[in-house]
Design a protein around this motif. Structure first.
Motif, mmCIF file in Angstrom:
data_model
loop_
_atom_site.group_PDB
_atom_site.id
_atom_site.type_symbol
_atom_site.label_atom_id
_atom_site.label_comp_id
_atom_site.label_asym_id
_atom_site.label_seq_id
_atom_site.Cartn_x
_atom_site.Cartn_y
_atom_site.Cartn_z
ATOM 1 N N UNK A 33 0.886 -1.185 0.139
ATOM 2 C CA UNK A 33 0.041 -0.157 0.102
ATOM 3 C C UNK A 33 1.092 1.279 -0.210
ATOM 4 N N UNK A 34 0.234 2.232 -0.429
ATOM 5 C CA UNK A 34 0.671 3.746 -0.166
ATOM 6 C C UNK A 34 -0.015 4.660 0.302
ATOM 7 N N UNK A 35 0.338 5.301 1.693
ATOM 8 C CA UNK A 35 -0.557 6.162 2.196
ATOM 9 C C UNK A 35 0.143 7.261 2.638
ATOM 10 N N UNK A 36 -0.586 8.422 3.195
ATOM 11 C CA UNK A 36 -0.020 9.676 3.571
ATOM 12 C C UNK A 36 0.258 9.717 4.753
ATOM 13 N N UNK A 37 1.046 10.904 5.365
ATOM 14 C CA UNK A 37 0.961 11.260 6.761
ATOM 15 C C UNK A 37 1.190 12.729 6.839
ATOM 16 N N UNK A 38 0.629 13.130 7.733
ATOM 17 C CA UNK A 38 0.418 14.697 8.022
ATOM 18 C C UNK A 38 0.678 15.156 9.482
ATOM 19 N N UNK A 49 -3.844 0.608 -2.793
ATOM 20 C CA UNK A 49 -3.773 -0.774 -2.028
ATOM 21 C C UNK A 49 -3.775 -1.494 -3.260
ATOM 22 N N UNK A 50 -2.898 -2.735 -3.180
ATOM 23 C CA UNK A 50 -2.751 -4.043 -3.929
ATOM 24 C C UNK A 50 -3.807 -4.717 -3.764
ATOM 25 N N UNK A 51 -4.640 -5.079 -4.655
ATOM 26 C CA UNK A 51 -5.602 -5.992 -4.746
ATOM 27 C C UNK A 51 -5.578 -7.540 -3.787
ATOM 28 N N UNK A 52 -4.398 -7.740 -3.756
ATOM 29 C CA UNK A 52 -3.917 -8.972 -3.011
ATOM 30 C C UNK A 52 -4.299 -8.746 -1.507
ATOM 31 N N UNK A 53 -4.344 -7.501 -1.311
ATOM 32 C CA UNK A 53 -4.855 -7.271 0.152
ATOM 33 C C UNK A 53 -6.493 -7.621 0.548
ATOM 34 N N UNK A 54 -7.198 -8.001 -0.803
ATOM 35 C CA UNK A 54 -8.520 -8.373 -0.267
ATOM 36 C C UNK A 54 -8.819 -9.240 0.666
ATOM 37 N N UNK A 55 -8.262 -10.392 0.632
ATOM 38 C CA UNK A 55 -8.431 -11.307 1.590
ATOM 39 C C UNK A 55 -8.276 -11.153 3.290
ATOM 40 N N UNK A 56 -7.072 -10.286 3.206
ATOM 41 C CA UNK A 56 -6.808 -9.481 4.684
ATOM 42 C C UNK A 56 -7.974 -8.699 5.100
ATOM 43 N N UNK A 57 -8.517 -7.915 4.265
ATOM 44 C CA UNK A 57 -9.676 -6.845 4.332
ATOM 45 C C UNK A 57 -10.750 -7.699 4.824
ATOM 46 N N UNK A 58 -10.932 -8.845 4.103
ATOM 47 C CA UNK A 58 -12.020 -9.527 4.469
ATOM 48 C C UNK A 58 -12.006 -10.208 5.819
ATOM 49 N N UNK A 59 -10.707 -10.800 6.264
ATOM 50 C CA UNK A 59 -10.582 -11.251 7.423
ATOM 51 C C UNK A 59 -10.619 -10.223 8.593
ATOM 52 N N UNK A 60 -10.019 -8.924 8.301
ATOM 53 C CA UNK A 60 -10.397 -7.690 9.459
ATOM 54 C C UNK A 60 -11.635 -7.401 9.583
ATOM 55 N N UNK A 61 -12.545 -7.572 8.672
ATOM 56 C CA UNK A 61 -13.908 -7.237 8.496
ATOM 57 C C UNK A 61 -14.598 -8.248 9.505
ATOM 58 N N UNK A 62 -14.361 -9.332 9.025
ATOM 59 C CA UNK A 62 -14.870 -10.498 9.651
ATOM 60 C C UNK A 62 -14.622 -10.479 11.215
ATOM 61 N N UNK A 63 -13.522 -9.975 11.651
ATOM 62 C CA UNK A 63 -13.170 -9.951 13.079
ATOM 63 C C UNK A 63 -13.583 -8.817 13.797
ATOM 64 N N UNK A 64 -14.347 -7.960 12.855
ATOM 65 C CA UNK A 64 -15.130 -6.622 13.682
ATOM 66 C C UNK A 64 -14.075 -5.579 13.412
ATOM 67 N N UNK A 65 -13.145 -5.528 12.684
ATOM 68 C CA UNK A 65 -12.292 -4.387 12.359
ATOM 69 C C UNK A 65 -12.768 -3.459 11.302
ATOM 70 N N UNK A 72 -3.191 -1.381 6.635
ATOM 71 C CA UNK A 72 -1.923 -0.913 6.565
ATOM 72 C C UNK A 72 -0.817 -1.743 7.028
ATOM 73 N N UNK A 73 -1.307 -2.312 8.280
ATOM 74 C CA UNK A 73 -0.246 -3.158 8.824
ATOM 75 C C UNK A 73 -0.065 -4.859 8.388
ATOM 76 N N UNK A 74 -0.997 -4.978 7.321
ATOM 77 C CA UNK A 74 -0.968 -6.280 6.562
ATOM 78 C C UNK A 74 0.443 -6.385 5.563
#
Length: 110
Positions: A33-38, A49-65, A72-74
């Motif tokens: 991923x690429x994000x910004x900081x201020x 975001x790389x589309x390869x993060x889709x599985x991690x996103x689903x896992x996080x959502x299922x866990x309530x995140x 970004x920590x994935x």
């Protein structure tokens, strides 16, 4: 398939393409991923975001995140400071009519 997606917030009404192009161009092999900081605070939006993060996103959502920043920590995330981007003022967060009027005044030439 599509290797990456650009995700933008909805509360940046003065958004211009230049900073988005710079974010997309900053994604390197090995980056997830690429994000910004201020001011030292990481902002997950806008971000690339790389589309390869889709599985991690689903896992996080299922866990309530629900925080996008948790994604970004994935993997390795490249962080660009807002001042490194062209037209960083176009990324200003606007939530009220008064903030919009002020942002428009600041972005007006002259």
């Amino acid at each position: 398939g599509i290797p990456a997606v650009l995700v933008c917030p909805v509360d940046v009404p003065l958004l211009e393409p230049a900073p988005l192009r710079a974010l997309a161009a900053a994604l390197q092999p090995g980056d997830q991923a690429v994000a910004t900081a201020d001011g030292g605070r990481v902002r997950p939006l806008p971000g690339v975001y790389r589309t390869a993060l889709a599985g991690a996103a689903e896992r996080l959502l299922e866990g309530g995140e629900r925080r996008l920043g948790a994604l970004l920590s994935e993997g390795r995330t490249r962080i660009l400071t807002l001042s490194d981007l062209p037209r960083p003022d176009s990324l200003e967060n606007v939530n009220t009519p008064q903030e919009l009027a002020a942002a428009r005044r600041r972005s007006s030439p002259g």
